[in-house]
Structures are given as structure tokens and as C-alpha cells.
Design a protein around this motif. Structure first.
Motif, short mmCIF file in Angstrom:
data_model
loop_
_atom_site.label_atom_id
_atom_site.label_comp_id
_atom_site.label_asym_id
_atom_site.label_seq_id
_atom_site.Cartn_x
_atom_site.Cartn_y
_atom_site.Cartn_z
N HIS A 33 0.73 -1.23 -0.05
CA HIS A 33 0.06 0.01 -0.03
C HIS A 33 0.77 1.21 -0.11
O HIS A 33 0.51 2.01 -0.77
CB HIS A 33 -1.08 0.01 1.27
CG HIS A 33 -2.23 -0.87 1.05
ND1 HIS A 33 -2.29 -2.10 0.38
CD2 HIS A 33 -3.36 -0.82 1.41
CE1 HIS A 33 -3.22 -2.59 0.44
NE2 HIS A 33 -4.25 -1.64 0.70
N PHE A 46 -8.81 -5.36 8.86
CA PHE A 46 -7.67 -5.43 7.99
C PHE A 46 -7.80 -5.34 6.62
O PHE A 46 -7.43 -6.18 5.94
CB PHE A 46 -6.73 -6.72 8.63
CG PHE A 46 -6.74 -6.85 10.17
CD1 PHE A 46 -5.72 -5.99 10.76
CD2 PHE A 46 -7.10 -7.84 10.61
CE1 PHE A 46 -5.49 -6.21 12.14
CE2 PHE A 46 -6.98 -7.82 12.02
CZ PHE A 46 -6.15 -6.96 12.89
N ALA A 47 -8.86 -4.60 6.40
CA ALA A 47 -9.35 -4.66 4.70
C ALA A 47 -8.11 -4.06 3.67
O ALA A 47 -7.81 -2.79 3.99
CB ALA A 47 -10.50 -3.61 4.80
N LEU A 48 -7.97 -4.67 2.90
CA LEU A 48 -6.96 -4.29 1.84
C LEU A 48 -7.75 -3.57 0.99
O LEU A 48 -8.96 -3.62 0.70
CB LEU A 48 -6.70 -5.74 0.97
CG LEU A 48 -5.57 -6.67 1.67
CD1 LEU A 48 -5.74 -7.91 0.58
CD2 LEU A 48 -4.20 -6.08 1.51
N THR A 49 -7.11 -2.66 0.14
CA THR A 49 -7.64 -1.97 -0.81
C THR A 49 -8.00 -2.58 -2.06
O THR A 49 -8.97 -2.49 -2.45
CB THR A 49 -6.60 -0.48 -1.27
OG1 THR A 49 -6.70 0.38 -0.13
CG2 THR A 49 -7.42 0.03 -2.45
N LEU A 50 -7.08 -3.54 -2.26
CA LEU A 50 -7.40 -4.72 -3.46
C LEU A 50 -6.76 -5.74 -3.08
O LEU A 50 -5.49 -5.53 -2.39
CB LEU A 50 -7.33 -3.89 -4.61
CG LEU A 50 -5.79 -4.05 -5.25
CD1 LEU A 50 -5.89 -3.73 -6.98
CD2 LEU A 50 -4.96 -2.93 -4.84
N ASN A 51 -6.99 -7.00 -3.46
CA ASN A 51 -6.16 -8.09 -3.63
C ASN A 51 -6.07 -8.78 -4.92
O ASN A 51 -5.79 -9.80 -5.21
CB ASN A 51 -6.87 -9.00 -2.71
CG ASN A 51 -8.07 -9.64 -3.14
OD1 ASN A 51 -8.88 -9.04 -4.00
ND2 ASN A 51 -8.73 -10.85 -2.79
N SER A 52 -6.01 -7.73 -5.96
CA SER A 52 -5.61 -8.46 -7.36
C SER A 52 -4.15 -7.81 -7.66
O SER A 52 -3.78 -6.96 -7.08
CB SER A 52 -6.47 -7.73 -8.29
OG SER A 52 -7.96 -7.56 -7.99
N ALA A 104 -4.20 -11.24 1.68
CA ALA A 104 -5.07 -10.96 2.75
C ALA A 104 -4.46 -9.73 3.47
O ALA A 104 -3.39 -9.48 3.28
CB ALA A 104 -5.51 -11.93 3.66
#
Lengths: 675, 675
Positions: free
Chosen positions: B306, B321-327, B353
Motif C-alpha cells: 500500500h 484489516f481491509a486491503l484496498t485491493l487483492n488483485s 489478505a
């Protein structure tokens, strides 16, 4: 058996039976009726308003009543309270069918709205922008489902709007988490459809988004802020092109780069900076944020096109006038340092050739010659004239070096169109006395109150449309002979004809109290002759290539075209003979083309396709051009006839004077003729 | 009838008959034999070299001779003169078939070359980069054909390489005209295949282009410059992560952002600036231009991911613990302010994750557990341990908070792995005397010359692998009991056991002449116990979820994994019992994953697919994790058996001391046990 009702949508006329309780929006969608919605049926955007019919509709064989809709819901009450709603209108996502109905979808609720243009001879603009907004509710993150916020936005778009396969650029990703949390997991996203990218995100419902269409002229820049959902022009604004300090005309700007390597970067910075300022002031005037502007479209001539994009225009300064590219270009606004929405976009229309730019592409898109059977002639007149001729079968284009005379430059009393400039002129053929109008007053100079009207400016000079009328009226009054000579023998008849070295001038306005005198000199007439001959020669060249003798329709684009009286344009022989009722000013047609490309994604594909089949004629290497040019020097010109013109004005009998002595242009013309 | 000859290509074995006079490259292509070429058969790039066989090839039933090829051409002579060519090799685009031939395509001439990896248990890397270069000859512009230079490049790509539908971004367009003219209408372009964009253009033939694979660790950054056509690592370089000044570990950096709003921007600038410096120094070391680097791939944990991307990591600092994106994300290098080729690209591998990042994705890609039937356990140990368990059927992942003890931090005599640090240690179980090795010398401390070797540094402390061995050897020598207590009763037997408050320490090295003493305190042992229990608890949790008792293969990734002796890792119970021959250091597996994604476009799709099906286990919310953690505190641990380990070391009989008094960690452990 489920009870059903018949519903008929107008204006489409689509009809169908639906179970009682079906929301009107659902019924509309299942019939393919176009009703707008940003919020996806949550009753908060208000885009889906419809009007239930009241009474018997014989045409549809149905009796409708507003009471055949369910009662106004709390959601509608809340919407009406917050935003207001016109009596009789309902939110189609909330109102449910309870009996037979005729439901009218007003224009503002249609997805593919039409922007109706004032002129009857051009098509309307259909609103179908390349960027649309969608309101979504996003699932909150959960420790047991470690999907990213972006992936949950993708899921929401798929579930709530059936939108798949979208991606998102970094800038928008950077603001995504904050927007989601600020909007309490409700956000509006903007989708660029052609490349399937989310280009901006806002917390909650974003109601209005905008685009700007820009005509990037060498001298002036005109910009229109448009509501992307209605197409309405909210603010129009213009500024001078700041590159003027590097050179008045395009070739002097290209020369500047040639003389000052890297100078293109200064000019690029100047124009890009001024665009940022312009966009800022437009946003301020409209009371919106810069980030509410999602896209901008630009037209401009090839040199402006290259300089705006940060491409060195040097190659355009000499043969073979190679463009860097002749396709339309879809960019990020930041690529041209334009500060709008996060991943906002810029589209620049395609150039046609090294001398025929994206502005001409805009004119074609606006005037649509490629859609007609009849032959259109489009002239966009500035320092160069861009000329397009043809119909749906075939289109030709060229650029002709008219020079700046039509803009009032290089004319002894010439000036830009500004208060104080003479813009209209009539000459009494008996007395040779002029009467005129000046920008800033509605009155003619011989009317009462004219002097008061112009007290603050006085009469300062003559602008482009003024000099056209002046020379044409001088010709009609017999002051100018068919070869362009000012007839010195008339000096005996009128004190307005005054000697000026070896030639004569015509005095329009004798300056009082320090005001300048406004005269038309022999050199001024020669300059107009050269300019009009260049324009006409370009037109003639294309007509010959096209193998036609007559055009059906003439559209004069640009500021010049907007102010000129087409009759005088024909008297001078700027344009070929044509039914005068079919000769129109197209206004800022290039800018309109930019607006169409802003509001309708198919317009982009259309113009990119059309310009592929435009045949470009390079006047500089066509031997016939020179011949036409020389033949077009006379008034109206020496070889053509103007039967249509002769029905509205009495042309003087053709008279040719002895070869004039003075006048540089006259001399140049003779040298050319010998050469 | 046209005369034909038989040609057999090795190693593929493809064969066919071709008319005499056919160029070898043409024959190869028609048989689908993979021969490289950048110049498109013009004999200038030298990529298509082949070796004609000489003699009888029984296997192929053919007699081949180099003389069955046409004579060496002038083009080949010129190439050999300029670049040199190994005797016997021919340019396959020049050499024509004149008789039966066996033609060997050496690895360096194959398009899909393999990079053979040293370790037998992992797959080789196939070279198939997402960006390739093509040499083209472009038609010159012409006044009668006003196509843009870009459109003529597109025509050349289609005619000469059968490449269609490409576009080009503005930055590359800006340099296009100059490159074409400088290259005299011969240029090399780089094509990004997945989005069909030309991302760079060079005059003439561009022979070598590069990419950089980067492992962006919280503490150190490692980068490898790779030749994109051979996959060869040309330069490797590392720097400290400059974000350390904002916080040693990740959570303190996230806290910094929480305490200093906008502080993420400073950290982003710090890491992006340092990347630019690193890339600059790598280019300089390799003797290339920055613009020769076309792409870069990055791996890193979620916080580094990030921060490098300019995304605020605050959400990663707390549940959920939210990611902005996991792609995975394909960017322009300029999006992260990285100065490489004009429209150069950056690819960052996907995160799995909020606690399991792109570095773990890199480890998976490198070690390939998803391709195997047997069960792999991958541990990437740093301040957190990322653990992946599974096989082609199922993959589980979690992150476990091991803390910094394994890196030598928060250990009384701990230090980073640097000259002067003890890295290997043995204790004589009879005398309890230690012998050790220090970074900077190949000798053991009891060997002759050891003192001379380390004269410049002395003995400065103990690093991560040293402390593991020290604690393990102390356990094997009976100094530490199974519950981790240092047995104070041995003080009577050895002066190395020294009282330290209410507990005891073990003296490894008595500092002389101002040198510090190096000891292992009770608290140090507790810190190691906590770290190893956390790691083991994570592993155990995954094994339980997977319902297995045994793993088939363990790969220890990261710097820690590279230096540790796997036997001691098992003695301490860091990892579960496994055949010790199947426990390997995976080296910088995350970095290798980045290199694979750099060199092979399919690797990107592969890892993005694999991570979709990784089941993420959040240790923080799994009650069983705490239980496993407590059970794993003992040595090796209190509940497991280690049959494989017992075949290589003699474990002490289990002995438990009286509850120790001092030692904060010990106290905490007991409180937890009670809780």
C-alpha cells in the motif's frame, strides 16, 4: 391467476401487460423503454421521474389514471422534501402498477436524451456519454473474507448493475477506502465504458457530473461546460490563447520552435496552464468542483493539437507536413496536466492531414456532410481556411492559406472584432456616402443616438466582417472595378475617394477629436482579394476533383462565418454560387463537434471512421491551385458566373481599369501571373 | 520439379521437406520451431543463430553437413565483424537450405528459453516476457499520403510482424517523430502484449532491454536486473528500506500514519525516491540507460504494498484489516514515480489478505505448492511469519506475529546479520564450552587464525540464525529444560552459567578489551520461545484446518530461512516434524516470484488465479491459535513428537524445572495459561 394491467409508455409507444404491483421502472426496463437512473431504483437520484396519463387515450385504446399507480411512498415524500418534484410526476422506481396506465417518459428522464439544435439543417445530439455514473451499496469487509475493498466494489457493480470486467487505475484506488467509509459503504462510481475503468469514486450519491468541450484556436480558446446527463451547456467561457506571445500565427509559432529548440515545451506549458485556469474559472462560475468534471474533449488545428499534447510541431512546419498521428486520442487528463476528476479523461479529435486538423474533424462531425446525399461545402475561415467538400459518397478536404486579412489583420484600419470596430457597412451608389454599424451599438451611424451609443469607444477601426462588407459595397457602388482597382476617376465625384500615393483610398469615417480615420486603401483591397482568391481557389480545386459545377449547401464555420453576411461573401467571390438560402453560418461548428464527441461515444467512432475516407488535397503541390488562385482575383471573380447571387443584388457591369501602379500586393499578383 | 531437402531441428525434433534455397528461419517458422528474432530476418540482431550438424544422425536417419547450407553471406560477414559469431554458427535468416540438414537451435536462440534454477525441487523459469521488442522499417511520409507517423508505424508492424490493433500512449508519441528520423525510418519498438500498447521507441536496432524484480521488504529491499530476452540476472543490489526512520516494524509505520495524518505520503515518497535511486545505481552498475529498463515487478507485504502504491495503510492497522485491493496491479512506472523507459510498466503481485501480502504470493509462485500432489509447508519468516500450507487441491495461508526475535532484535546481545555477529554455535554437552563462527570468518572460534580473521570487527553480538542455534544447542546440552528455563543448578558445574537477578544466563563470549560480552539470558530464551511458538501455532492451525498430521516438504523463505540450519529449527520446534532432507531454504523466494512475474506473462495470470483459491485463516480470531501457541512454548514443544528429528539428534530426556520466578515473558506465559 395473478392480476395484470396494461401499461403503455410514451413517446415510445411500447406496451405490455404486467402483474399488479410491478414497479413502473421494472416494467419499462423489461420493454426496453429508456428510463434513466443513477441510484439503481433506490428513490434517491430522481432521474426516473414519469408522468401517469389521466383520461382516455384513444390512440392506445386505454383509459389511464394517476390513481392506477400505488400511493406516493415515504421514499418519494423524502425525495420531494429534499429536492422537490413537479406535481403529477412520480418516481418510476417507487410507483407500482395497480391498473391500466399510459406513462409518459419526459425527455429529461430518458437515457438517450436528444439535445435539439437550433438550426434545422443539422442533426440533434444524442446524449450517450462515454462515461456514466453508478450508485452502489458495497458489502463491508469482514475478517473471514479478506477480499479487498476494490474487489467488493466489483461484486456490487456486477450484482446491482450487471457490470463486469472493470478495472481501476491507481489514483482512484488511492481514494477508494476513504470514499467507502465516508459514504458508509454507499458510493457513486464513474465508469469509462470503452476501456472499462472506474475513473472516479464519491461517497454517497453523486448527482451531477460534467464535461468540457474545448475549441483550441490559435487566437482564442472557447470552452463549454456540459452536464453529462442532460447535455445542457451550463457555462461557456473563452480566453485568448496565451501562445500569442510566441507568435501571432501558427507558422510563427512553429518558427519559434525551430529557432528555439525546446521552445515547444514553453508553448505547451503556456496552453496547458491556461486550460487549467480556464477550467478552474468555469468550475467556479458553475459552482462545482473541478473534480466534478469527468472529461474534456478538444479540437484544434494540427499545430495546436501537437502543442497541446506536448508534441514538437516542427515537422508540421515544412513538407511533407508529417503529423505525429492522425487518429483520435483518448488520454488521462493528467497526461496533459489538466486537473479534473481523479482519473478524468481527455479526448482529442483526429487530425485529417498536416494542414487540416481536429478542428475540421469537429466541423465535419457537427455539420454531417458525410450523412447527406446533397453536396455540402464547409469552410472554416481563419488565418488558413479549411475546406471540406462532399457528401455521403465522397469527401475531400484541403487547407488554403488565406492569411489574416479576413480577421482584420494586415488591413490599414483593421482590428479585432471588439467594441468600436465597424462591422456593417452600406454605400449609397449615387452619393458614395457610407453608413455603418459599430460593435457596441445596435444603431446605424446615420441614426439618432448613434453618437451617444459609442461615446465610450468611438470608432476605432474595422473588423473582419466589416472589411468584407466595405470592399463588397465599394464594388457594388462602382468604386472598385472588377480587377480590384479603386477607381480614382471618382475622386472628382466624391471627396470620399482620396489619393494615396499612386493609388486611391476610400474614406469611411473621418476621425474626430483624436480618433483615427477609417479608410480602405488599395492595399487593403488587394489583401482581401488575395485572401478571397485563396479561399475560392481551394474550393474550386476540390470542386474540380469532385467533378461538380455546383454545390447544394454552404456552411461557413468559425467566428468569421458567424458574423459575415453571406450575400457579401458571394459578392466578393469568397464562395461559389449557391442558393443563398442554403448558405449558412455554422457558428462554432468545430466546438460543436467537440461537444458531440463529449456527449456521445458513438460520435468518436464516427468521426474517426469518416476522416479515414476523407481525401486530402495538398494545395501547395497542386499546379491547378495557382491557376484557380489567379483566376479568382477579380470581383466577384473573373471567370465564374453567379446566377443565384444575381437574383438578390445587382452586380455592376464588368469594368476593368488600366493596370494599377502602386500596391505591393497588386505587384506581387502580376509577378505571379507572369511566373 | 523443385528440388527439396529434409531438415530436422533439434532439440524439438520437428522435421520437414523444403525447397532448396529456403532460409533456415523460414523453414523453422513453418514448422513452428521457436527461433528468436528482433530484426525480422535482416541479419542484424543475431538472435537467430543456429548450428548445422555435421555427420550422420542415426536417430533422425539423416546425414547432415554445414556445407548443405548456402555460403556465408555478406550480411553474416558484417554481423560477425561487428558483433562476433562463434565458429560453426550461422544466422538462420541468412543461411539457405541446399541439402539435408540437422539444425540445432541453441538455448540462447530459442524464444521460450528456460532459466534453469539451481534447486532441483522447483521448476525452471520459462522466458516469455509481457513486453517484447520489434525492429521495423517505416514508410516515409509523403505529401500525397497525409497519414501520421504513428499510423505508418502501425502499418509496418502489421506488414513486417503481423501485429495489429496496437495503440500508443502520449509519452511515447511525443518522442516518435524524432526517433523515426534519427533512425532513418528504422526503429525498434517495445510492445506490451496484454494491453497492446507500444511503450517505447528507439532509433535503429535496440539489442538489449531489461526488467527489474524487486522484493520490497520492511527492512531491506532487494532488486535484480534481468535481461528480458535471456532471463539472466545482470546485477543484484540491495538497500535498506528508508521508511525505517518512520518506524522499525510495520505496525509502528501504520501507527505513524494514524498519529500523523498524511504521513503515509512521506513514507510513500521515501520508498519511491529510494527505488529511483536504486534503479539508477543498478543501471549505472550494468552500464545501461534507465530507459533500457522496460518493466519492474514488485512483491512486498500488504503495508509495503500500500505504501509503495501511495495508498494509506491505515485500514491494515486494525480489524477487519481491509486491503484496498487483492488483485495484481499493472501500472505505468510513472504512476509510482519510477523513472524507467518512456511508458515503462510496473507490475505488483496480488496480496492475499490484510496480513498476507504480495511477498507471500511471490513465495507461492516460486515454490509452486499449487502444482504438487504432496503437501508443502512454506514459511516466510520475518517480523511476521507468513505461512502457506497445501497442495494442488487446496491451499491455506495465515500470518503469525512472531515478533523480531528471529531477526536478532529484542535479544540482549542481538544484532543484525553483519560482520562480527555470531552466526553458528556448538556447545560441548560435557564441558558446556561453546565454539562459534562469526560473520566475516570461515573459521570456528577454536581454530587457529580465528582471532586474526576477526581482528577488524571483534565479536559484536549474535544474529538471528546464531540465537536459534545457541538456544537449540543449550537445549541439547541440557542447559535449558523443556519448559525453557536455564538450569541454574549447572552454575556449579560451569562458570558459563551465571546468575542474572533471579534467573541465569549463558555466557558465550567474554568481551575482551572493551568488546561487549555475548550472553543468552533467560529473557532471550523466552523471546525465542514466544517467536517459535507463534510460528508453530500458525503452522499447526493450518495443519488442523487441512486435517493432516504430517507435511511432505518444508520451504523456509526469506533471509532468515537462508541462514538457518534446518536441524536447529526443528530442535527448537519452529517447524513440525518432517524428513530433514525435505526441509530446504527457499532463499529469497518472494524475490524469485517477482522475477518469474517479470519474465513470464503467464506467471502473472497464474498467481492471480492461485491466490483466488487460497483460504485465508485469520489467526487473531481463531481460538485454537491461542491454544496451539501455549502448547508450543516448550522445547521442542510440549505436545508433539519429532520422529524424523530423533534420527539425527539425540534429544535430552524431558526435564521440567521448578517454575521460574523472574522473566517477564515467562510470567506472561503463565498468566496466559491461566487465562
Amino acid at each position: 391467476m395473478t392480476k395484470e394491467a396494461l401499461i403503455v409508455f410514451t413517446p415510445s409507444g411500447r406496451r405490455g401487460h404486467f402483474p399488479i404491483g410491478t414497479p413502473v421502472l421494472t416494467a419499462a426496463r423489461s420493454l426496453g423503454v429508456d428510463i434513466d437512473s443513477v441510484c439503481g431504483g433506490r428513490g434517491i437520484c430522481g432521474r426516473c421521474k414519469v408522468q401517469p396519463g389521466d383520461g382516455e387515450f384513444a390512440k392506445h385504446k386505454i383509459t389511464s389514471s394517476p390513481e392506477h399507480l400505488s400511493d406516493v411512498t415515504k421514499v418519494e415524500d423524502r425525495y420531494a422534501e429534499k429536492k422537490g418534484i413537479k406535481a403529477g410526476l412520480r418516481l418510476s422506481c417507487q410507483a407500482q402498477i395497480e391498473g391500466d396506465l399510459v406513462v409518459d417518459v419526459p425527455p429529461e428522464s430518458q437515457v438517450h436524451k436528444q439535445v435539439v439544435r437550433k438550426r434545422a439543417d443539422v442533426r440533434d445530439i444524442e446524449i450517450d456519454p462515454p462515461i456514466r455514473t453508478y450508485f452502489i451499496e458495497v458489502e463491508e469487509p469482514d475478517m473471514h473474507n479478506p477480499k479487498g475493498d476494490w474487489e467488493r466494489i466489483q461484486e456490487a457493480l456486477e450484482a446491482q448493475w450487471d457490470i463486469r470486467d472493470v478495472s481501476c487505475d491507481l489514483r482512484t484506488l488511492q481514494g477508494l477506502q476513504v470514499a467507502l467509509r465516508k459514504g458508509n459503504w454507499q458510493v457513486t462510481v464513474a465508469l469509462s465504458e470503452h476501456d472499462r475503468k472506474i475513473i472516479s469514486i464519491w461517497p454517497g450519491l453523486k448527482e451531477k457530473v460534467y464535461g468540457v468541450a474545448v475549441d483550441l484556436g490559435s487566437t482564442t480558446v472557447a470552452a463549454h461546460l456540459c452536464d453529462l446527463s442532460t447535455g445542457e451547456v451550463t457555462v461557456s467561457s473563452g480566453i485568448m490563447n496565451p501562445q500569442i506571445r510566441f507568435g501571432e500565427d501558427l507558422m510563427s509559432r512553429v518558427s519559434y520552435v525551430m529557432m528555439n529548440p525546446g521552445g515547444d515545451k514553453d508553448m505547451t506549458a503556456a496552453v496547458q496552464d491556461s486550460m487549467n485556469e480556464l477550467f478552474g474559472s468555469i468550475a467556479e462560475e458553475a459552482g462545482i468542483e473541478r473534480s466534478d468534471i469527468l472529461s474534456a474533449t478538444f479540437v484544434g488545428n494540427p499545430v495546436m493539437h501537437h502543442l497541446f499534447l506536448g508534441i514538437d510541431p516542427t515537422e508540421l512546419g515544412g513538407a511533407p507536413f508529417a503529423l505525429t498521428l492522425n487518429s483520435g486520442l483518448d488520454l488521462y487528463a493528467r497526461d496533459v496536466n489538466l486537473d479534473i476528476a481523479t482519473d478524468g479523461r481527455v479526448y482529442i479529435l483526429p487530425c485529417i492531414a498536416g494542414h487540416v486538423g481536429a478542428d475540421t474533424a469537429g466541423v465535419i462531425l457537427s455539420e454531417g456532410p458525410h450523412m447527406l446525399d446533397e453536396i455540402s461545402l464547409l469552410c472554416d475561415v481563419g488565418t488558413n481556411a479549411e475546406i471540406v467538400l462532399g457528401n455521403k459518397e465522397r469527401l475531400l478536404a484541403c487547407s488554403s492559406p488565406t492569411g489574416p486579412a479576413f480577421e482584420g489583420a494586415q488591413i490599414s484600419s483593421g482590428q479585432r472584432a471588439a467594441p468600436g470596430a465597424i462591422e456593417r457597412l452600406r454605400i449609397d451608389p449615387e452619393t458614395l456616402q457610407p453608413r455603418f454599424r459599430v460593435i457596441g451599438s445596435e444603431k446605424w451611424s446615420d441614426e439618432d443616438g448613434f453618437g451617444d451609443d459609442i461615446k465610450s469607444t468611438g470608432v476605432t477601426g474595422i473588423c473582419g466582417s466589416g472589411i468584407i462588407e466595405a470592399v463588397a459595397e465599394m464594388f457594388l457602388a462602382g468604386i472598385i472595378l472588377t480587377d480590384g482597382t479603386i477607381d480614382g476617376s471618382l475622386a472628382a465625384k466624391s471627396e470620399r475617394i482620396i489619393p494615396n500615393g499612386k493609388t486611391f483610398s476610400y474614406l469611411i469615417h473621418d476621425g474626430v477629436e483624436g480618433e483615427p480615420s477609417v479608410t480602405v486603401t488599395q492595399n487593403d483591397v488587394r489583401a482581401i482579394q488575395l485572401a478571397k482568391a485563396a479561399l475560392y481557389a481551394g474550393v474550386k480545386l476540390l470542386m474540380e476533383k469532385m467533378e461538380i459545377e455546383q454545390v447544394d449547401r454552404i456552411q461557413l464555420a468559425g467566428a468569421f462565418g458567424s458574423h459575415i453576411d453571406v450575400k457579401y461573401a458571394m459578392v466578393l467571390g469568397l464562395i461559389p454560387d449557391c442558393n443563398l438560402e442554403r448558405v449558412k453560418s455554422a457558428g462554432n461548428a468545430a466546438g460543436t463537434g467537440a461537444r458531440m464527441a463529449l456527449l456521445n461515444k458513438k460520435a468518436r467512432a464516427e468521426i474517426e471512421g469518416v476522416i479515414q475516407r476523407v481525401e486530402k488535397i495538398e494545395t501547395a503541390v497542386e499546379p491547378k491551385f495557382q491557376e484557380h488562385f489567379i483566376n479568382a482575383m477579380g470581383l466577384p471573380n473573373t471567370v465564374e458566373s453567379f446566377p443565384n447571387l444575381e437574383t438578390v443584388v445587382k452586380l455592376p457591369e464588368k469594368r476593368v481599369a488600366e493596370p494599377a501602379e502602386g500596391g505591393e500586393e497588386g505587384g506581387r499578383r502580376r509577378r505571379r501571373r507572369r511566373g
